[in-house]
Scaffold this motif. Sequence first.
Motif, PDB file in Angstrom:
ATOM      1  N   GLY A   1      -3.156  13.372   7.415  1.00 14.72           N
ATOM      2  CA  GLY A   1      -3.400  14.045   8.682  1.00 14.72           C
ATOM      3  C   GLY A   1      -2.726  13.390   9.870  1.00 14.72           C
ATOM      4  N   ARG A   2      -2.184  12.192   9.692  1.00 12.76           N
ATOM      5  CA  ARG A   2      -1.522  11.489  10.804  1.00 12.76           C
ATOM      6  C   ARG A   2      -0.040  11.264  10.542  1.00 12.76           C
ATOM      7  NH1 ARG A   2      -2.860   6.418  11.988  1.00 12.76           N
ATOM      8  NH2 ARG A   2      -3.485   5.858   9.849  1.00 12.76           N
ATOM      9  N   PHE A   3       0.323  11.075   9.298  1.00 11.56           N
ATOM     10  CA  PHE A   3       1.722  10.787   8.939  1.00 11.56           C
ATOM     11  C   PHE A   3       2.319  11.984   8.208  1.00 11.56           C
ATOM     12  CE2 PHE A   3       1.504   5.836   8.599  1.00 11.56           C
ATOM     13  CZ  PHE A   3       0.924   5.785   9.862  1.00 11.56           C
TER      14      PHE A   3
ATOM     15  N   GLY B   1      -1.250   8.665   1.155  1.00 10.02           N
ATOM     16  CA  GLY B   1      -2.367   7.767   0.991  1.00 10.02           C
ATOM     17  C   GLY B   1      -3.529   8.207   1.858  1.00 10.02           C
ATOM     18  N   ASN B   2      -4.733   7.901   1.441  1.00 10.79           N
ATOM     19  CA  ASN B   2      -5.915   8.381   2.156  1.00 10.79           C
ATOM     20  C   ASN B   2      -5.957   7.894   3.597  1.00 10.79           C
ATOM     21  OD1 ASN B   2      -6.914   9.817  -0.025  1.00 10.79           O
ATOM     22  ND2 ASN B   2      -8.071   8.078  -0.819  1.00 10.79           N
TER      23      ASN B   2
ATOM     24  N   GLY C   1       5.168   8.796  -7.357  1.00 13.94           N
ATOM     25  CA  GLY C   1       3.743   8.529  -7.334  1.00 13.94           C
ATOM     26  C   GLY C   1       3.407   7.412  -6.394  1.00 13.94           C
ATOM     27  N   SER C   2       2.230   6.864  -6.561  1.00 12.54           N
ATOM     28  CA  SER C   2       1.718   5.883  -5.622  1.00 12.54           C
ATOM     29  C   SER C   2       1.823   4.443  -6.091  1.00 12.54           C
ATOM     30  CB  SER C   2       0.258   6.203  -5.306  1.00 12.54           C
ATOM     31  OG  SER C   2      -0.512   6.153  -6.494  1.00 12.54           O
ATOM     32  N   SER C   3       2.357   4.223  -7.275  1.00 10.42           N
ATOM     33  CA  SER C   3       2.467   2.860  -7.777  1.00 10.42           C
ATOM     34  C   SER C   3       3.794   2.242  -7.362  1.00 10.42           C
ATOM     35  CB  SER C   3       2.371   2.835  -9.299  1.00 10.42           C
ATOM     36  OG  SER C   3       2.641   1.540  -9.791  1.00 10.42           O
ATOM     37  N   SER C   4       3.715   1.154  -6.616  1.00 15.20           N
ATOM     38  CA  SER C   4       4.943   0.503  -6.161  1.00 15.20           C
ATOM     39  C   SER C   4       5.724  -0.086  -7.325  1.00 15.20           C
ATOM     40  CB  SER C   4       4.607  -0.589  -5.141  1.00 15.20           C
ATOM     41  OG  SER C   4       3.808  -1.594  -5.739  1.00 15.20           O
TER      42      SER C   4
ATOM     43  N   GLU D   1       0.827  -1.203   0.000  1.00 20.96           N
ATOM     44  CA  GLU D   1       0.000   0.000   0.000  1.00 20.96           C
ATOM     45  C   GLU D   1       0.861   1.253   0.000  1.00 20.96           C
ATOM     46  OE1 GLU D   1      -3.399   2.106   2.908  1.00 20.96           O
ATOM     47  OE2 GLU D   1      -2.168   0.440   3.607  1.00 20.96           O
ATOM     48  N   PHE D   2       0.510   2.224  -0.807  1.00 21.55           N
ATOM     49  CA  PHE D   2       1.189   3.504  -0.826  1.00 21.55           C
ATOM     50  C   PHE D   2       0.900   4.273   0.457  1.00 21.55           C
ATOM     51  CE2 PHE D   2       2.975   7.354  -2.292  1.00 21.55           C
ATOM     52  CZ  PHE D   2       2.076   8.382  -2.029  1.00 21.55           C
ATOM     53  N   VAL D   3       1.950   4.832   1.051  1.00 20.40           N
ATOM     54  CA  VAL D   3       1.799   5.614   2.273  1.00 20.40           C
ATOM     55  C   VAL D   3       2.051   7.094   1.998  1.00 20.40           C
ATOM     56  CG1 VAL D   3       2.687   6.027   4.594  1.00 20.40           C
ATOM     57  CG2 VAL D   3       2.420   3.674   3.753  1.00 20.40           C
TER      58      VAL D   3
END
Length: 123
Positions: free
Chosen positions: A66-68, A61-62, A104-107, A46-48
């Motif tokens: 707000g936390r990371f 990532g959604n 980007g978000s693709s591993s 999963e993308f972080v």
Amino acid sequence: QVQLVESGGGLVQAGGSLTLSCLASGRTFSSYGMGWFRQAPGKEREFVASINARGGGPFYGNSVKGRFTISRDNAKNTVYLRMTSLKAEDTAVYYCAGDPTYLGSSSYEYDYWGQGTQVTVSS
């Protein structure tokens, strides 16, 4: 070529905080986009978060917005992931990734990966 080594994982209680570090070898680190991914048992990677070479962006990532917080220090060849308000569902192996051209978000698009560091959040 860049080699990546993560550190800072461990066991933390829900609601707690943890900061991961990813130390990169090689002189080209400062030109690389960097990302953090995670993988829990039985789940896909999963993308972080990701950050560009100059520390801009960043993207999250959604599930962690707000936390990371992702950041980097090019003088120290290190990228960080500050994790707060941790939840049990954040439990996973966290991986650092880098690429000279992709951000980007693709591993699948990242060329370089660390070995991962385990984060376990107890509820």
